[in-house]
Design a protein around this motif. Structure first.
Motif, mmCIF file in Angstrom:
data_model
loop_
_atom_site.group_PDB
_atom_site.id
_atom_site.type_symbol
_atom_site.label_atom_id
_atom_site.label_comp_id
_atom_site.label_asym_id
_atom_site.label_seq_id
_atom_site.Cartn_x
_atom_site.Cartn_y
_atom_site.Cartn_z
ATOM 1 N N CYS A 149 3.288 15.672 -2.654
ATOM 2 C CA CYS A 149 2.460 14.666 -3.335
ATOM 3 C C CYS A 149 3.063 14.294 -4.685
ATOM 4 O O CYS A 149 3.072 13.116 -5.070
ATOM 5 C CB CYS A 149 1.042 15.194 -3.528
ATOM 6 N N GLU A 153 0.841 -1.201 0.000
ATOM 7 C CA GLU A 153 0.000 0.000 0.000
ATOM 8 C C GLU A 153 0.871 1.244 0.000
ATOM 9 O O GLU A 153 1.770 1.383 0.837
ATOM 10 C CB GLU A 153 -0.918 0.013 1.223
ATOM 11 N N PRO A 154 0.644 2.174 -0.920
ATOM 12 C CA PRO A 154 1.472 3.381 -0.999
ATOM 13 C C PRO A 154 1.144 4.363 0.116
ATOM 14 O O PRO A 154 0.177 4.182 0.867
ATOM 15 C CB PRO A 154 1.115 3.966 -2.376
ATOM 16 N N SER A 155 1.934 5.416 0.192
ATOM 17 C CA SER A 155 1.713 6.445 1.198
ATOM 18 C C SER A 155 0.432 7.209 0.902
ATOM 19 O O SER A 155 -0.116 7.149 -0.201
ATOM 20 C CB SER A 155 2.893 7.409 1.233
ATOM 21 N N ALA A 156 -0.032 7.960 1.905
ATOM 22 C CA ALA A 156 -1.253 8.755 1.738
ATOM 23 C C ALA A 156 -1.067 9.802 0.642
ATOM 24 O O ALA A 156 -2.005 10.083 -0.123
ATOM 25 C CB ALA A 156 -1.625 9.424 3.061
ATOM 26 N N ASP A 157 0.124 10.380 0.532
ATOM 27 C CA ASP A 157 0.373 11.386 -0.516
ATOM 28 C C ASP A 157 0.276 10.765 -1.904
ATOM 29 O O ASP A 157 -0.286 11.374 -2.822
ATOM 30 C CB ASP A 157 1.758 12.018 -0.323
ATOM 31 N N THR A 158 0.798 9.566 -2.058
ATOM 32 C CA THR A 158 0.707 8.887 -3.359
ATOM 33 C C THR A 158 -0.739 8.549 -3.695
ATOM 34 O O THR A 158 -1.188 8.732 -4.829
ATOM 35 C CB THR A 158 1.552 7.606 -3.345
ATOM 36 N N ARG A 159 -1.487 8.074 -2.692
ATOM 37 C CA ARG A 159 -2.884 7.717 -2.938
ATOM 38 C C ARG A 159 -3.712 8.943 -3.323
ATOM 39 O O ARG A 159 -4.656 8.832 -4.113
ATOM 40 C CB ARG A 159 -3.489 7.045 -1.705
ATOM 41 N N TRP A 201 6.746 6.457 -6.388
ATOM 42 C CA TRP A 201 5.951 5.227 -6.482
ATOM 43 C C TRP A 201 5.886 4.747 -7.927
ATOM 44 O O TRP A 201 6.048 3.552 -8.195
ATOM 45 C CB TRP A 201 4.537 5.503 -5.965
ATOM 46 N N ALA A 237 6.080 12.073 -4.093
ATOM 47 C CA ALA A 237 5.675 10.740 -3.634
ATOM 48 C C ALA A 237 5.124 9.910 -4.787
ATOM 49 O O ALA A 237 5.444 8.718 -4.917
ATOM 50 C CB ALA A 237 4.626 10.870 -2.524
#
Length: 404
Positions: free
Chosen positions: A296, A243-249, A303, A299
């Protein structure tokens, strides 16, 4: 205190969630844990052939409103809260609170066993979650009416709606109100508990298929349900990634809108007003703080490059197309420096970047977009925008020790 997932199938899940109670009653709690754990048969997996387990509607009012004052399970019954645990507290615990806790856990296990049949991603862990659990039970049609009842006449239904504390809110809230008042005729009139449970596999197949390729979807929340691996190969490949970081999502969940999430059009001729069509071109993240936007962007770039090296372009392009509804051209435009914007946006650095960081970013971008090495039709426009932004950046460093 983390909420356990997957229907609380491990004994450890009990001890780390609801069961944080004082030392004087720990032996009794351990005994309850063992009893619940043995009765649950947690090693019995849910399959398409599993018998749906339904909960009678008569238990719902008890779950919604346990009689007597309920203790605060986080503070008043915490093992670490030694100052509170005096003689009066022990007597109050023995008088009603322990019984309430035992009743709640017994009801919670019945609800969780029911929910586990259709949803591995949510479970009842705290008393405050009981209304959410009722909504889930209604949604999956896992409640059956076990009281003698007849359908409410139209006049009774109208009177109930007008006197309901939830008048004007959603139907699910009104159903919960009917449960509280034990109005079995109203519940039957609303057809609550008169249908067979939903087919788990069909329900999740439809649910996931409808959400695939839509904005604001966090696919990694689906991983605990095995049906999520049956929708598309591209989705299966995505769920196998960490699962990617919150910034990537944040960036990934905007891709289905089909435009650069960072794009912020500037008004022409100094006008403040933006036309409607121009306004629609704004990206979902365009109003973010510049530092947040850059975080963001970085990130997402990291990713993307990591997954690209791991899966290859063909596989990653398929994931973008099926799961995020966008093509490779959009991804390249997001990763490329923009044509317009503040110099830090074009150079893709933070507004507080040092001159050395600005120089490094400009050189890295120039190596990609200079017309001597890039034959793309937009290379000239890109390098022109980069040169202009670089000059603006150098001019912004007014202190003598930063002069070029």
């Amino acid at each position: 205190m983390n909420k356990p997932t997957g229907g609380r199938t491990r004994k450890e899940d009990y001890t780390t969630s609801v069961m944080r109670v004082p030392d004087p009653v720990k032996p009794k709690v351990i005994e309850l844990i063992e009893k619940f754990h043995q009765a649950r048969q947690p090693n019995n997996p849910v399959t398409d052939d599993s018998q749906y387990w339904q909960i009678p509607a008569s238990l719902i009012p008890e779950l919604l409103d346990i009689d007597g004052r309920k203790p605060n399970f986080v503070t008043e019954c915490s093992i670490s809260n030694a100052d509170w645990w005096n003689q009066d507290g022990k007597q109050q615990w023995e008088k009603c609170w322990r019984e309430n806790l035992e009743r709640f856990n017994d009801l919670a296990d019945r609800v969780n066993e029911c929910l586990r049949q259709v949803d591995n991603s949510w479970t009842l862990a705290f008393p405050d979650d009981n209304e959410k659990s009722v909504k889930k039970l209604c949604e999956y049609r896992l409640i059956y009416l076990d009281q003698p009842t007849t359908a409410a006449i139209p006049l009774e239904a109208v009177q109930w709606a007008l006197t309901s504390n939830y008048f004007g809110s959603g139907l699910k809230e009104k159903i919960i109100d009917a449960f509280r008042q034990k109005q079995w005729g109203i519940l039957k009139a609303l057809e609550v508990g008169v249908h067979p449970p939903v087919n788990r596999r069909e329900y999740w197949h439809k649910n996931y298929t409808e959400q695939l390729g839509k904005p604001n979807v966090n696919y990694w929340q689906w991983r605990q349900n095995p049906e999520s691996r049956e929708i598309a190969n591209e989705l299966t490949q995505l769920l196998e990634l960490p699962e990617p970081s919150a910034d990537t999502r944040r960036v990934l969940e905007c891709l289905a809108e089909g435009k650069d999430p960072f794009y912020d059009p500037k008004p022409n001729g100094g006008e403040i007003y933006l036309g409607f069509n121009t306004f629609l071109s704004k990206g979902a993240l365009s109003s973010y703080d510049p530092n947040m936007k850059q975080r963001c962007r970085d990130a997402f770039r990291n990713w993307h490059q990591t997954v690209l090296a791991q899966l290859g372009q063909d596989t990653l392009e398929g994931i973008y197309r099926v799961c995020y509804g966008c093509d490779w051209i959009l991804i390249e435009s997001i990763l490329a420096p923009p044509f317009v914007g503040a110099w830090w946006d074009v150079l893709q650095v933070s507004p507080g970047a040092t001159l050395e960081e600005v120089k490094s970013a400009y050189r890295a971008a120039a190596k990609v977009w200079h017309t001597d090495v890039n034959s793309s039709p937009i290379a000239l426009a890109r390098i022109t925008a980069l040169n202009k932004a670089y000059e603006e950046a150098k001019a912004s460093f007014t202190d003598y020790k930063y002069r070029v």
